[in-house]
Design a protein around this motif. Structure first.
Motif, short mmCIF file in Angstrom:
data_model
loop_
_atom_site.label_atom_id
_atom_site.label_comp_id
_atom_site.label_asym_id
_atom_site.label_seq_id
_atom_site.Cartn_x
_atom_site.Cartn_y
_atom_site.Cartn_z
N PHE A 423 42.31 18.46 4.90
CA PHE A 423 40.91 18.34 5.32
C PHE A 423 40.02 19.00 4.27
O PHE A 423 40.26 20.16 3.89
N VAL A 424 39.00 18.26 3.82
CA VAL A 424 38.09 18.74 2.78
C VAL A 424 36.65 18.54 3.23
O VAL A 424 36.38 17.76 4.15
N PRO A 425 35.69 19.23 2.62
CA PRO A 425 34.28 19.01 2.95
C PRO A 425 33.83 17.60 2.60
O PRO A 425 34.32 16.98 1.65
N LYS A 426 32.88 17.10 3.37
CA LYS A 426 32.36 15.75 3.12
C LYS A 426 31.70 15.66 1.75
O LYS A 426 31.71 14.61 1.10
N GLY A 427 31.13 16.77 1.28
CA GLY A 427 30.49 16.79 -0.03
C GLY A 427 31.45 16.57 -1.18
O GLY A 427 31.03 16.17 -2.26
N ASN A 428 32.72 16.84 -0.98
CA ASN A 428 33.73 16.62 -2.03
C ASN A 428 34.38 15.25 -1.97
O ASN A 428 35.16 14.90 -2.86
N TRP A 429 34.08 14.48 -0.94
CA TRP A 429 34.80 13.23 -0.69
C TRP A 429 34.67 12.23 -1.84
O TRP A 429 35.65 11.61 -2.25
N THR A 430 33.46 12.08 -2.37
CA THR A 430 33.24 11.07 -3.42
C THR A 430 33.92 11.43 -4.74
O THR A 430 34.09 10.57 -5.59
N HIS A 431 34.31 12.70 -4.92
CA HIS A 431 34.90 13.12 -6.19
C HIS A 431 36.43 13.11 -6.15
O HIS A 431 37.07 13.52 -7.13
N ILE A 432 37.00 12.67 -5.06
CA ILE A 432 38.46 12.65 -4.92
C ILE A 432 38.98 11.28 -5.31
O ILE A 432 38.51 10.25 -4.79
N LYS A 433 39.96 11.23 -6.20
CA LYS A 433 40.48 9.96 -6.67
C LYS A 433 41.45 9.36 -5.66
O LYS A 433 41.32 8.21 -5.26
N ASP A 434 42.46 10.11 -5.28
CA ASP A 434 43.48 9.62 -4.35
C ASP A 434 43.18 10.17 -2.95
O ASP A 434 43.37 11.34 -2.67
N LYS A 435 42.70 9.30 -2.06
CA LYS A 435 42.29 9.73 -0.73
C LYS A 435 43.32 9.41 0.35
O LYS A 435 43.02 9.46 1.54
N GLN A 436 44.56 9.14 -0.04
CA GLN A 436 45.55 8.69 0.92
C GLN A 436 45.85 9.75 1.99
O GLN A 436 45.97 9.41 3.17
#
Length: 457
Positions: A423-436
């Protein structure tokens, strides 16, 4: 003729005053001001370094570039801790509780450096040469390039340095050596400052990598004036209790690398053994089916580390519930508990809360806020977190989950150890490459709902 000046120093923090006062204005300690007589230095002996290169100022473009020469210690964890090896001519201060392993580590480093053909001078003001020999035999340290010298006088130590010309110098400890021309006892503020100044001058002029062992006060800080930590290039602290099997060495200051790096060692009969992957050690005894346990991904210096946080709640029988934490700053604990009460609806006002970071670690990374909150919520509802779960994020006062730095490195470390729900902050979501295996949350309420940590206590 040199003039004497009477000043008062705080023996706890080194704050200077022209008159005696009962309470130190620097650290707030009572009756800690000690009188010292200082000799005013003449112009001839002011300053630390007087060489041809520093005789006149140079334009920054005219200063030639030089590569930092480093001594390899053959201990990968320690080399990474100090930025790639010990810099030649650097001055390093290492502190820690008595018996935690300072002298043991330095004797092991001395052997590793001596094996490369470098001459090492180990100066002890606390132990005799025979005592050091006994420790060396226990650790299996034996090399002709290691010289042992039992002496307290700085003048005698400097004479030995000039005659032996070592490339690695250890002073054990800075509180036991003294300058004969200074009329104060060893361990006083003036003696520590003057001794460190002499040793710094020698280290810089003769390009000798120097280590100083520092005693600590009852609060855990290095005894002596605070200027001592400003003078040296690197400050290393041992964390944890001496009865624990693991020793955590942290870089508090480093002019040649990243600060806040950690190296983890295990104390064994043969000495300190480095731990290559600290995350595995911190999680090896984790019990997933127990409530009050969470795993967070922190960054210590340049290294991502997974750490387990444990919580225990018990009904209070007094008016004010207890808030006890180990490895987490007390005010930070109070802030997170207040957010859980106000924004997540946890009734903690009648609960004693006990928080602990395993293996004697201390967490200052804001990204561990969510892990602390989830650990408390899990203990409150008596429900374990889902298996193989890691939480990352800073907790705001309004209950929002704020973004953190270096999110990819944290996720990669969690995946390396087999965690399948991150679980990560929503603000970091767009910077994550592999979201599996990654899920984003916006508030603490959303996270507790996703973890199924809501319901009756």
């Amino acid at each position: 003729m040199a003039k004497e000046k009477t000043v008062f120093y705080c023996k706890e923090c080194g704050t200077e005053s022209l008159r005696w006062i009962g309470k130190c204005p620097g650290c707030g300690a009572w009756n800690s001001m000690v009188e010292h007589k200082e000799v005013k230095k003449t112009k001839a002996n002011r300053g630390f370094i007087n060489t041809a290169e520093t005789a006149r100022p140079l334009k920054i473009d005219a200063i030639p570039s030089q590569d930092q020469q480093r001594l390899a210690t053959n201990m990968s964890e320690f080399d990474q801790l100090v930025g790639g090896g010990i810099v030649v001519g650097s001055l390093t201060l290492i502190g820690g509780e008595p018996g935690i392993g300072k002298s043991t580590l330095l004797l092991q480093l001395a052997e590793n450096i001596a094996k490369t053909g470098k001459k090492v001078l180990y100066v002890s003001g606390e132990e005799s040469m025979y005592q050091i020999k006994l420790r060396a035999e226990r650790l299996g340290v034996a090399d002709d390039n290691i010289l042992i010298y039992a002496e307290n006088s700085i003048e005698q130590i400097l004479a030995c340095i000039e005659s032996e010309n070592p490339e690695f110098l250890i002073i054990d400890s800075i509180q036991t050596v003294y300058v004969e021309s200074v009329d104060n006892t060893p361990g006083s503020v003036t003696q520590i400052r003057e001794s460190a100044a002499y040793l710094m001058k020698i280290a810089k002029q003769l390009h000798i990598a120097t280590f100083l062992v520092g005693h600590v006060t009852k609060e855990g800080s290095i005894a002596g004036p605070k200027i001592l930590e400003h003078m040296v290039d690197t400050v290393l602290y041992f964390e944890g209790e001496q009865n624990d099997m693991y020793r955590i060495l942290r870089t508090v200051k480093n002019r040649f690398g990243a600060a806040n790096e950690i190296a983890v060692f295990e104390m064994k009969e043969e000495g300190l053994v480095q731990i290559i992957n600290p995350s595995e050690i911190f999680l090896e005894e984790r019990q997933e089916e127990k409530s009050g346990i969470s795993v967070v991904a922190t960054v210590e210096g340049t290294r991502p580390v997974l750490i387990e946080i444990q919580s225990l709640l018990a009904p209070t029988f007094f008016g004010n519930p207890r808030r006890t934490s180990s490895g987490i700053e007390h005010n930070r604990t109070a802030l997170i508990l207040a957010v859980l009460e106000t924004r997540a609806g946890l009734a903690l006002q009648n609960q004693d809360v006990y928080l602990k970071v395993v293996a004697g670690m201390k967490i200052a990374d804001p990204a561990a806020d969510l892990g602390i909150a989830c650990s408390v919520a899990s203990a409150f509802y008596n429900k374990p977190l889902p298996a193989a779960t890691v939480v990352i994020g800073e907790l705001g006062l309004t209950g929002e989950v704020r973004r953190v730095s270096r999110i990819e490195e944290r996720i990669n470390e969690a995946r390396k150890l087999g965690f399948e729900q991150i679980f990560v902050p929503k603000g970091n979501w767009t910077h994550i490459k592999d979201k599996q295996y990654v899920k984003s949350v916006e508030t603490i309420g959303d996270l507790l709902k996703a973890l199924k940590l809501q319901g009756k206590q």
